[in-house]
Design an enzyme around this catalytic site. Sequence first.
Site, PDB file in Angstrom:
ATOM      1  N   TYR A 103       0.842  -1.198   0.000  1.00  0.00           N
ATOM      2  CA  TYR A 103       0.000   0.000   0.000  1.00  0.00           C
ATOM      3  C   TYR A 103       0.876   1.247   0.000  1.00  0.00           C
ATOM      4  O   TYR A 103       1.968   1.260   0.584  1.00  0.00           O
ATOM      5  CB  TYR A 103      -0.866   0.051   1.261  1.00  0.00           C
ATOM      6  CG  TYR A 103      -1.976  -0.965   1.315  1.00  0.00           C
ATOM      7  CD1 TYR A 103      -3.257  -0.639   0.870  1.00  0.00           C
ATOM      8  CD2 TYR A 103      -1.758  -2.231   1.832  1.00  0.00           C
ATOM      9  CE1 TYR A 103      -4.287  -1.567   0.941  1.00  0.00           C
ATOM     10  CE2 TYR A 103      -2.779  -3.161   1.901  1.00  0.00           C
ATOM     11  CZ  TYR A 103      -4.046  -2.822   1.456  1.00  0.00           C
ATOM     12  OH  TYR A 103      -5.056  -3.734   1.525  1.00  0.00           O
ATOM     13  N   TYR A 142      -1.101 -10.561   0.055  1.00  0.00           N
ATOM     14  CA  TYR A 142       0.051 -10.255   0.910  1.00  0.00           C
ATOM     15  C   TYR A 142      -0.200 -10.836   2.295  1.00  0.00           C
ATOM     16  O   TYR A 142      -1.320 -11.195   2.638  1.00  0.00           O
ATOM     17  CB  TYR A 142       0.285  -8.737   0.994  1.00  0.00           C
ATOM     18  CG  TYR A 142      -0.883  -7.969   1.568  1.00  0.00           C
ATOM     19  CD1 TYR A 142      -1.051  -7.848   2.946  1.00  0.00           C
ATOM     20  CD2 TYR A 142      -1.837  -7.385   0.743  1.00  0.00           C
ATOM     21  CE1 TYR A 142      -2.130  -7.165   3.479  1.00  0.00           C
ATOM     22  CE2 TYR A 142      -2.913  -6.704   1.260  1.00  0.00           C
ATOM     23  CZ  TYR A 142      -3.053  -6.596   2.636  1.00  0.00           C
ATOM     24  OH  TYR A 142      -4.127  -5.936   3.164  1.00  0.00           O
ATOM     25  N   HIS A 154      -7.357  -8.348  -2.566  1.00  0.00           N
ATOM     26  CA  HIS A 154      -8.631  -7.659  -2.330  1.00  0.00           C
ATOM     27  C   HIS A 154      -8.515  -6.175  -2.591  1.00  0.00           C
ATOM     28  O   HIS A 154      -7.435  -5.595  -2.514  1.00  0.00           O
ATOM     29  CB  HIS A 154      -9.108  -7.880  -0.885  1.00  0.00           C
ATOM     30  CG  HIS A 154      -8.135  -7.390   0.150  1.00  0.00           C
ATOM     31  ND1 HIS A 154      -7.076  -8.159   0.567  1.00  0.00           N
ATOM     32  CD2 HIS A 154      -8.050  -6.215   0.830  1.00  0.00           C
ATOM     33  CE1 HIS A 154      -6.374  -7.491   1.471  1.00  0.00           C
ATOM     34  NE2 HIS A 154      -6.939  -6.293   1.643  1.00  0.00           N
TER      35      HIS A 154
END
Lengths: 239, 168
Positions: A103, A142, A154
């Site tokens: 992220y 992950y 997702h």
Amino acid sequence: MSRAARPPLDFNPPYLHPEYRLTVQRAPSQRLVELPRGWFHTTPGPVFGHGAVRPGENDLTTQHEGQPIGQKIILSGRVLDSDGRPAAGTLIELWQANAAGRYLDPHDPHNLPLDPNFDGLGRCLTDSEGRYRFTTIRPAAYCGPVGTSFRPGHIHVSLIGSDLSSRLVTQCYFEGDPLIWVDHVTAGIPDPRGVERLIARHDPTTTIIGYEESALGYRWDIVLRGQTATPLDHVDDRR
Amino acid sequence: MTDDELILTPSQTLGPMYGFALVFEGADHAVDPADPSAITVSGVLYDGKGPLAQPDGLVEVWEGTQFARSRSDREGRFQVTVRKPEARVLPDGRPLAPYLNIAVFARGLQKQAQTRMYFPDEDANATDPVLALVDPERRYTLIAQSIEPGLRFDIHLQGEHETVFFAF
């Protein structure tokens, strides 16, 4: 009895699901207070966001000079309420990891590579038929540190609809991912039909073929809690 | 419409890494902080083990056109700028005390916890039909405290002072 009069099937996870350990310290333990219909459920939604979404914010692959690494996908579908009506004007916010499972968030503890061409966030408003469409890349699965497990790939999704009771934050998974069925988060959903609701399906009709334009289509429809109240149930707004 | 459409899309946890997407600049202000009507509401988000120690909680205020979000910090603190809304009335004409809807999202919270913040020193609280449905010994968890400046509203997901939450 008409279909619309039937209550929707609610397979929301309970607050407490010990297999997902953190719920043990975060689940409210006292009984929830139930308000009569109309005292809460029809609280009108905010105007927030409706003027702020810019065209192009639904394409996560064109926010930088270069193209992001990864499998380009089109994620599209309709947002409906549980009475089957299109939820027009719903604000959808989306955030996700990149093709390496990282992220952009500064609090992401992983030492996985960032992609300078991918931020992993997007927004759009549904049209008059409740339709939405995002162009993005498929996020990698992950895991956390030793002792955790891989989560299925997702995309996180937040929806702000017409009233407070339809507010939803959830996650979208991808058809064929075996991790969906061994995941401690999806395991909180008490019926497999609820999990199926969160799985995007391959969609040949939105797939684009043509070298660098190519993108694999996925279809994901979303059903929000409906507004089955009569007008008498509405709380007056005397501002 | 198929039967399939009658299944609600279930909620899933917010996860810890939402901040870069949901908490854009100014998201914590439902009104301009310079506005004379602006009120700062600050508080601490607690779970059963104390203040949230990771920035993985999100407090969302929603009342009419007012909307604000605050991500809790490493000590569980959040802060939003709002104004006191006008009082609403029920369909039967009974007045409601002014309040703000507050939703709490967090890692480990599989769906949002929905509560309301009422204002201190508000006579209408005593006759509010919603507060009347709440156990009198727990009503205090819904009423903010006056501090300087603004209001303090702590939210306890669990524990001795567990906040009253509403079904939705």
